[in-house]
Design an enzyme around this catalytic site. Sequence first.
Site, PDB file in Angstrom:
ATOM      1  N   GLY A  12      29.540  38.747  40.281  1.00  0.00           N
ATOM      2  CA  GLY A  12      30.387  39.628  41.064  1.00  0.00           C
ATOM      3  C   GLY A  12      31.773  39.729  40.476  1.00  0.00           C
ATOM      4  O   GLY A  12      32.199  38.879  39.694  1.00  0.00           O
ATOM      5  N   HIS A  58      38.046  36.724  47.521  1.00  0.00           N
ATOM      6  CA  HIS A  58      39.037  37.278  46.591  1.00  0.00           C
ATOM      7  C   HIS A  58      39.839  38.400  47.251  1.00  0.00           C
ATOM      8  O   HIS A  58      41.049  38.508  47.062  1.00  0.00           O
ATOM      9  CB  HIS A  58      38.369  37.830  45.326  1.00  0.00           C
ATOM     10  CG  HIS A  58      38.120  36.808  44.283  1.00  0.00           C
ATOM     11  ND1 HIS A  58      39.125  36.088  43.669  1.00  0.00           N
ATOM     12  CD2 HIS A  58      36.970  36.399  43.705  1.00  0.00           C
ATOM     13  CE1 HIS A  58      38.610  35.274  42.783  1.00  0.00           C
ATOM     14  NE2 HIS A  58      37.290  35.435  42.783  1.00  0.00           N
ATOM     15  N   CYS A 102      34.395  30.783  38.601  1.00  0.00           N
ATOM     16  CA  CYS A 102      35.144  32.018  38.830  1.00  0.00           C
ATOM     17  C   CYS A 102      35.841  32.453  37.551  1.00  0.00           C
ATOM     18  O   CYS A 102      36.349  31.617  36.798  1.00  0.00           O
ATOM     19  CB  CYS A 102      36.177  31.762  39.926  1.00  0.00           C
ATOM     20  SG  CYS A 102      37.107  33.209  40.386  1.00  0.00           S
ATOM     21  N   LEU A 103      35.893  33.756  37.332  1.00  0.00           N
ATOM     22  CA  LEU A 103      36.639  34.285  36.184  1.00  0.00           C
ATOM     23  C   LEU A 103      38.117  33.935  36.264  1.00  0.00           C
ATOM     24  O   LEU A 103      38.797  33.861  35.244  1.00  0.00           O
ATOM     25  CB  LEU A 103      36.484  35.806  36.111  1.00  0.00           C
ATOM     26  CG  LEU A 103      35.111  36.332  35.752  1.00  0.00           C
ATOM     27  CD1 LEU A 103      35.072  37.852  35.892  1.00  0.00           C
ATOM     28  CD2 LEU A 103      34.732  35.924  34.342  1.00  0.00           C
TER      29      LEU A 103
END
Length: 143
Positions: A2, A91, A45-46
């Site tokens: 995502g 987020h 997570c990025l």
Amino acid sequence: MGLAAPQLGVGLRVFTFDVDDVLGHLINPELSFPDEEEQDGQEGCLSIPGLYFDTKRRMNVVAKGFNMYGDPVRIVGSELMARCAQHETDHLDGVLFIDRLDPEARKEAMKAIRAAEWYNDAAPPTVKLSPHASSSSPFGLGR
């Protein structure tokens, strides 16, 4: 799995997902949970590259929102889809998955973040001005 718009500097409440060969997006998501069942598993997570921590999430989710055409969308997911919907909606609300960790695990996560090679070596972002003419609005949005 995502990506939320704010991760790309876009201030919209939208995320995209690709989970178990289901590809889509959700605008203005609202989550509800049909039961109290939980799952615990690795999450990354990025925004925190290369680091993964066990994160407790709800096992099942119903995510309601809209697609890019304004049509209502309803996603019923469990396990990985539920994790993704919760992570990406977080987020949009300014929450990182490490904020969901218990105090001791969060302390360890912060220690790992400070030890990551990218922590102090990150160059400040370069801001470029558009070569295209804009209106009198400071945001180029017209009058």
